[in-house]
Design an enzyme around this catalytic site. Structure first.
Site, PDB file in Angstrom:
ATOM      1  N   SER A 113       0.876  -1.112   0.078  1.00  0.00           N
ATOM      2  CA  SER A 113       0.022   0.026   0.062  1.00  0.00           C
ATOM      3  C   SER A 113       0.910   1.287  -0.152  1.00  0.00           C
ATOM      4  CB  SER A 113      -0.960   0.145   1.176  1.00  0.00           C
ATOM      5  OG  SER A 113      -1.565   1.338   1.245  1.00  0.00           O
ATOM      6  N   TYR A 136      -1.887   5.474  -4.205  1.00  0.00           N
ATOM      7  CA  TYR A 136      -3.016   6.535  -3.997  1.00  0.00           C
ATOM      8  C   TYR A 136      -2.462   7.920  -4.539  1.00  0.00           C
ATOM      9  CZ  TYR A 136      -6.307   3.812  -0.779  1.00  0.00           C
ATOM     10  OH  TYR A 136      -7.042   3.054  -0.255  1.00  0.00           O
ATOM     11  N   THR A 162      -5.593   2.560  -6.563  1.00  0.00           N
ATOM     12  CA  THR A 162      -6.881   2.390  -6.216  1.00  0.00           C
ATOM     13  C   THR A 162      -7.771   3.703  -6.469  1.00  0.00           C
ATOM     14  OG1 THR A 162      -5.865   1.048  -4.732  1.00  0.00           O
ATOM     15  CG2 THR A 162      -7.847   2.015  -4.021  1.00  0.00           C
ATOM     16  N   LYS A 234      -7.801  -0.641  -9.520  1.00  0.00           N
ATOM     17  CA  LYS A 234      -8.309  -1.358  -8.243  1.00  0.00           C
ATOM     18  C   LYS A 234      -9.629  -0.474  -7.883  1.00  0.00           C
ATOM     19  CE  LYS A 234      -7.819  -2.827  -3.522  1.00  0.00           C
ATOM     20  NZ  LYS A 234      -8.209  -2.202  -2.412  1.00  0.00           N
ATOM     21  N   HIS A 258     -13.606  -2.476  -1.975  1.00  0.00           N
ATOM     22  CA  HIS A 258     -12.720  -2.227  -0.820  1.00  0.00           C
ATOM     23  C   HIS A 258     -13.154  -2.610   0.500  1.00  0.00           C
ATOM     24  CE1 HIS A 258      -9.544   1.315  -0.785  1.00  0.00           C
ATOM     25  NE2 HIS A 258      -9.497   0.936   0.459  1.00  0.00           N
TER      26      HIS A 258
HETATM   27  C1  LIG Z   1      -7.374  -2.040   7.486  1.00  0.00           C
HETATM   28  C2  LIG Z   1      -7.532  -2.134   6.038  1.00  0.00           C
HETATM   29  C3  LIG Z   1      -6.848  -1.229   5.308  1.00  0.00           C
HETATM   30  C4  LIG Z   1      -6.821  -1.081   3.818  1.00  0.00           C
HETATM   31  N1  LIG Z   1      -5.811  -0.158   3.480  1.00  0.00           N
HETATM   32  C5  LIG Z   1      -6.016  -0.007   1.929  1.00  0.00           C
HETATM   33  C6  LIG Z   1      -4.816   0.671   1.162  1.00  0.00           C
HETATM   34  O1  LIG Z   1      -4.138   1.139   1.989  1.00  0.00           O
HETATM   35  N2  LIG Z   1      -4.951   0.752  -0.230  1.00  0.00           N
HETATM   36  C7  LIG Z   1      -6.220   0.024  -0.875  1.00  0.00           C
HETATM   37  O2  LIG Z   1      -5.822   0.193  -2.229  1.00  0.00           O
HETATM   38  N3  LIG Z   1      -6.895  -0.627  -0.323  1.00  0.00           N
HETATM   39  C8  LIG Z   1      -6.956  -0.862   1.137  1.00  0.00           C
HETATM   40  N4  LIG Z   1      -7.686  -1.800   1.622  1.00  0.00           N
HETATM   41  C9  LIG Z   1      -8.549  -2.697   0.835  1.00  0.00           C
HETATM   42  C10 LIG Z   1      -8.081  -3.805   0.684  1.00  0.00           C
HETATM   43  O3  LIG Z   1      -7.007  -3.675  -0.439  1.00  0.00           O
HETATM   44  C11 LIG Z   1      -8.969  -4.763  -0.050  1.00  0.00           C
HETATM   45  O4  LIG Z   1      -9.596  -4.141  -1.178  1.00  0.00           O
HETATM   46  C12 LIG Z   1     -10.077  -5.360   0.828  1.00  0.00           C
HETATM   47  O5  LIG Z   1      -9.472  -5.400   2.230  1.00  0.00           O
HETATM   48  C13 LIG Z   1     -10.551  -6.812   0.647  1.00  0.00           C
HETATM   49  O6  LIG Z   1     -11.768  -7.209   1.193  1.00  0.00           O
HETATM   50  P1  LIG Z   1     -11.501  -8.097   2.575  1.00  0.00           P
HETATM   51  O7  LIG Z   1     -10.654  -7.512   3.821  1.00  0.00           O
HETATM   52  O8  LIG Z   1     -12.758  -8.606   2.807  1.00  0.00           O
HETATM   53  O9  LIG Z   1     -10.436  -9.513   1.962  1.00  0.00           O
HETATM   54  C14 LIG Z   1      -7.600  -1.861   3.047  1.00  0.00           C
HETATM   55  C15 LIG Z   1      -8.420  -2.787   3.766  1.00  0.00           C
HETATM   56  C16 LIG Z   1      -8.371  -3.019   5.249  1.00  0.00           C
HETATM   57  C17 LIG Z   1      -9.245  -3.813   5.861  1.00  0.00           C
END
Ligand SMILES: Cc1cc2nc3c(=O)[nH]c(=O)nc-3n(C[C@H](O)[C@H](O)[C@H](O)COP(=O)(O)O)c2cc1C
Length: 361
Positions: A113, A136, A162, A234, A258
């Site tokens: 990330s 980002y 993203t 994404k 997300h």
């Molecule tokens: C705590 C947390 C932080 C996240 N941070 C980012 C991020 O920095 N960048 C991003 O593109 N997605 C982020 N996501 C989304 C994840 O990349 C992903 O799309 C999502 O967690 C998938 O669903 P799941 O948690 O049910 O597997 C984050 C998700 C969580 C739970």
């Protein structure tokens, strides 16, 4: 403290949640586990897979079976990718380095990330695994470009942009818990990019504030023209946006809401996947995430048109429970479950999985 061993009663991903909750602070748990607003989408992301039924096949020789796959020019042992998730040091002191090592040990891909709590250079130096960088957009183009150049120089092999979170979703669970980043956890990649935005009195903090520097399709074209890395978008749910992305010649799309953390009551990615596959055609790389917790979920996603899947929250659950070992074990569990499902459906390779393996009433 996380354990150096995997607790003996862990048999599936769901078992990790119990241990993670014990190891994490209440605030960190709210940040990681929570979804947007009433968490309707976050809950449904996991539940929806249970409503899809598999139609198995018997008496098929799968003795040459494997889960190998090719993505963006690289070969992986399985189609399970560690999604970009921010601030992994919230769950374990080794943070992103631990999960990158876990992905490498299990022969899979890792996405770092922009908001990682370890710098992209440090993670790159930690091992030879195949890593992609999640971008980002920053308020200033020069800062966005700087991030991309740094990722290129450090050897990242893909750029995952993203697009579904230009502003944070309504994180009511986090707000109620009073979550803030603890000392020692910060967005290490961005510490030199501080630039604040001011909003005139009476103007909207959303429209005239945060969204004034939010990227548009023009920015995707601009950054794609600046980088030699393959670009993956994404956060696509609407087939119309999939079409827009195709028109920009991107290398792939992640169908994602997300993890239900942006706009509550969005549909689940698996619901819209068939329509998006139809728009992009049979050969275009499609990834999916949000709610994947079982090998059968992966099988269903592939049957409905995905080439690979990503997992998000389980990374934190593995880290909080047993560090790198926990994340590696999570990947192994999912792969074992996928292999079992494939074997019981007569599929000896991923390309054999199709919608014919799903039961349609
Ligand atoms: C705590 C947390 C932080 C996240 N941070 C980012 C991020 O920095 N960048 C991003 O593109 N997605 C982020 N996501 C989304 C994840 O990349 C992903 O799309 C999502 O967690 C998938 O669903 P799941 O948690 O049910 O597997 C984050 C998700 C969580 C739970």
């Amino acid at each position: 403290m996380p354990s150096l061993q995997i607790p003996s009663d862990i048999a599936a991903l769901v078992d990790y949640e119990k241990y993670a909750k014990q190891h994490l602070s209440e605030q960190a748990w709210a940040y990681i586990y929570g979804g947007s607003a009433d968490e309707i989408t976050a809950r449904q992301n996991e539940q929806v897979y249970g409503q899809i039924k598999i139609l198995n096949r018997v008496l098929t020789d799968v003795s040459q079976g494997h889960t190998q796959t090719h993505l963006l020019g690289d070969t992986f042992a399985h189609p399970i990718i560690l999604a970009p998730v921010a601030y992994q040091k919230l769950a374990h002191q080794d943070g992103e380095v631990a999960s990158a090592m876990a992905a490498e040990a299990q022969g899979g891909a890792f996405v770092l990330s922009t908001l990682s709590s370890t710098s992209l250079e440090t993670v790159a130096k930690s091992g030879a695994g195949k890593k992609w960088f999640q971008l980002y957009f920053q308020n200033k183009r020069e800062h966005t470009l700087d991030l991309v150049r740094r990722a290129e120089e450090a050897g990242y092999r893909g750029l995952m942009i993203t697009v579904d979170a230009p502003i944070n979703g309504l994180r009511n669970r986090e707000q109620r818990a009073g979550f803030t980043l603890p000392p020692g956890v910060r967005a290490e990649n961005c510490i030199h990019y501080q630039d604040s935005q001011s909003v005139e009195k009476g103007a909207s903090a959303v429209f005239q504030g945060l969204m004034t520097s939010a990227p548009t399709w023009d920015d995707i074209e601009w950054i794609s023209g600046e980088t030699t890395l393959p670009v993956i978008i994404k956060g696509i749910i609407n087939p119309l946006d999939a079409r827009e992305a195709m028109d920009r010649n991107v290398a792939g799309i992640v169908v994602s809401n997300h993890g239900g953390r942006t706009l509550d009551t969005l549909p689940s990615p698996i619901d819209v996947l068939p329509a998006i596959r139809q728009v992009v055609g049979p050969d275009f790389p499609l990834l999916i995430d949000s709610g994947i917790r079982r090998g059968t979920d992966i099988f269903k996603a592939l049957a409905l048109g995905a080439n690979a899947v990503m997992i998000g929250r389980p990374i934190f659950y593995g880290l909080a429970t047993a560090g790198a070992l926990g994340v590696a074990h999570i990947l192994r569990l999912l792969r074992d479950e996928l292999e079992l499902t494939m074997a019981l459906c007569g599929c000896s390779e991923l390309s054999a999985i199709s919608s014919r393996h799903l039961w349609h009433k």
